[in-house]
Design a protein around this motif. Structure first.
Motif, PDB file in Angstrom:
ATOM      1  N   TRP A  77       0.835  -1.214   0.000  1.00 17.25           N
ATOM      2  CA  TRP A  77       0.000   0.000   0.000  1.00 17.25           C
ATOM      3  C   TRP A  77       0.863   1.254   0.000  1.00 17.25           C
ATOM      4  O   TRP A  77       0.592   2.211  -0.722  1.00 17.25           O
ATOM      5  N   LEU A  78       1.950   1.237   0.787  1.00 16.41           N
ATOM      6  CA  LEU A  78       2.762   2.437   0.986  1.00 16.41           C
ATOM      7  C   LEU A  78       3.522   2.832  -0.273  1.00 16.41           C
ATOM      8  O   LEU A  78       3.631   4.024  -0.581  1.00 16.41           O
ATOM      9  N   GLN A 149      -2.756  -2.065 -18.028  1.00 17.48           N
ATOM     10  CA  GLN A 149      -2.869  -1.654 -16.632  1.00 17.48           C
ATOM     11  C   GLN A 149      -3.963  -2.501 -15.982  1.00 17.48           C
ATOM     12  O   GLN A 149      -5.088  -2.556 -16.473  1.00 17.48           O
ATOM     13  N   VAL A 150      -3.634  -3.185 -14.909  1.00 14.88           N
ATOM     14  CA  VAL A 150      -4.559  -4.143 -14.304  1.00 14.88           C
ATOM     15  C   VAL A 150      -5.703  -3.406 -13.617  1.00 14.88           C
ATOM     16  O   VAL A 150      -5.523  -2.338 -13.042  1.00 14.88           O
ATOM     17  N   HIS A 151      -6.898  -3.994 -13.670  1.00 17.39           N
ATOM     18  CA  HIS A 151      -8.101  -3.398 -13.109  1.00 17.39           C
ATOM     19  C   HIS A 151      -7.975  -3.245 -11.595  1.00 17.39           C
ATOM     20  O   HIS A 151      -7.288  -4.027 -10.935  1.00 17.39           O
ATOM     21  N   ALA A 156      -7.659  -4.878  -5.285  1.00 20.20           N
ATOM     22  CA  ALA A 156      -8.494  -5.194  -4.118  1.00 20.20           C
ATOM     23  C   ALA A 156      -8.393  -6.674  -3.773  1.00 20.20           C
ATOM     24  O   ALA A 156      -8.291  -7.047  -2.594  1.00 20.20           O
ATOM     25  N   ALA A 157      -8.412  -7.539  -4.805  1.00 19.85           N
ATOM     26  CA  ALA A 157      -8.316  -8.979  -4.570  1.00 19.85           C
ATOM     27  C   ALA A 157      -6.976  -9.351  -3.950  1.00 19.85           C
ATOM     28  O   ALA A 157      -6.903 -10.188  -3.043  1.00 19.85           O
ATOM     29  N   THR A 158      -5.905  -8.720  -4.437  1.00 19.35           N
ATOM     30  CA  THR A 158      -4.582  -9.000  -3.894  1.00 19.35           C
ATOM     31  C   THR A 158      -4.507  -8.634  -2.416  1.00 19.35           C
ATOM     32  O   THR A 158      -3.981  -9.392  -1.592  1.00 19.35           O
ATOM     33  N   ILE A 190     -12.357 -16.549   0.367  1.00 18.84           N
ATOM     34  CA  ILE A 190     -13.369 -16.740  -0.684  1.00 18.84           C
ATOM     35  C   ILE A 190     -13.584 -15.463  -1.490  1.00 18.84           C
ATOM     36  O   ILE A 190     -13.606 -15.485  -2.725  1.00 18.84           O
ATOM     37  N   TRP A 191     -13.726 -14.334  -0.798  1.00 16.18           N
ATOM     38  CA  TRP A 191     -13.913 -13.072  -1.510  1.00 16.18           C
ATOM     39  C   TRP A 191     -12.675 -12.700  -2.316  1.00 16.18           C
ATOM     40  O   TRP A 191     -12.782 -12.223  -3.454  1.00 16.18           O
ATOM     41  N   GLY A 192     -11.506 -12.895  -1.741  1.00 15.67           N
ATOM     42  CA  GLY A 192     -10.280 -12.584  -2.468  1.00 15.67           C
ATOM     43  C   GLY A 192     -10.119 -13.441  -3.709  1.00 15.67           C
ATOM     44  O   GLY A 192      -9.755 -12.947  -4.782  1.00 15.67           O
TER      45      GLY A 192
END
Length: 221
Positions: A77-78, A149-151, A156-158, A190-192
């Motif tokens: 994130w940083l 460029q990845v969506h 978010a999944a990562t 599961i969500w990821g």
């Protein structure tokens, strides 16, 4: 996922691209910089992968492995924030950031599968997704395009998966904390996994759109 060290300004669209093709930003349009703070964080994350694997599969020091995984998630994130705040986007950063993400996901999946913490079908789905995207990259190169460029769903999944893995490790233990973490661990997993597969599907759709647009362009005399 959007590369965290990616461009911060629009890039001109090449004049020779078909009208219906998606806009693709090339890493070559980014500054050729190496010694930046975001790049240093990405390299630090990459160096942590073999240490993380050894901790999980060797002495099974799950506590220290959790520390490395959480530090990796925070620096993921940083480095994106710093690249934008300090205007330090670079070609190397656009390569290192997604590479570190994928290495951590694959390494963690392999380790947790070998320890019977993650079921084999989850690993097969996520690794299969990476293989499909590898084929898509070859297709893009065949048509003269750089990687897309990845969506944002991929990013978010990562993040969900990088948070799911340490919680899965905690849930594999004993006591009240393990029991309390178990439902959260599987919810994140599961969500990821679902978002990771969806992001891969969107990538395939984009590549298919490029191929379709290229094939409809009349041949030059």
């Amino acid at each position: 996922m959007t590369s965290s060290n990616g461009p911060s300004a629009p890039v001109p669209v090449p004049s020779d691209r078909p009208a219906g093709a998606p806009v693709v930003l090339d890493r070559e349009d980014l500054p050729d910089r190496v010694w930046t703070l975001p790049n240093a964080l990405s390299v630090l994350r990459l160096l942590g992968v073999p240490v993380f694997l050894w901790l999980l599969l060797g002495p099974e020091e799950d506590g220290w492995a959790l520390v490395i995984l959480m530090v990796s998630g925070f620096t993921d994130w940083l480095d994106g924030k710093l690249a934008r705040w300090l205007n330090q986007g670079s070609r190397l950063g656009a390569l290192l950031d997604p590479a570190a993400d994928r290495l951590y996901i694959v390494a963690t999946l392999v380790a947790l599968t070998l320890r019977d913490i993650v079921p084999l079908w989850v690993t097969a789905l996520l690794v299969g997704r990476e293989l499909v995207l590898g084929v898509m990259l070859l297709v893009l190169r065949a048509y003269g395009y750089p990687p897309l460029q990845v969506h944002y769903l991929g990013k978010a999944a990562t993040l969900l998966l990088l948070y799911a893995f340490p919680v899965l490790l905690i849930a594999d233990g004993t006591g009240w904390l393990a029991r309390a973490c178990e439902p959260f661990a599987w919810a994140l997993t599961i969500w990821g996994t679902a978002l990771y597969l969806l992001a891969g599907l969107l990538y395939v759709v984009q590549v298919a759109g490029i191929v379709r647009a290229e094939r409809t362009v009349p041949a030059s005399p």
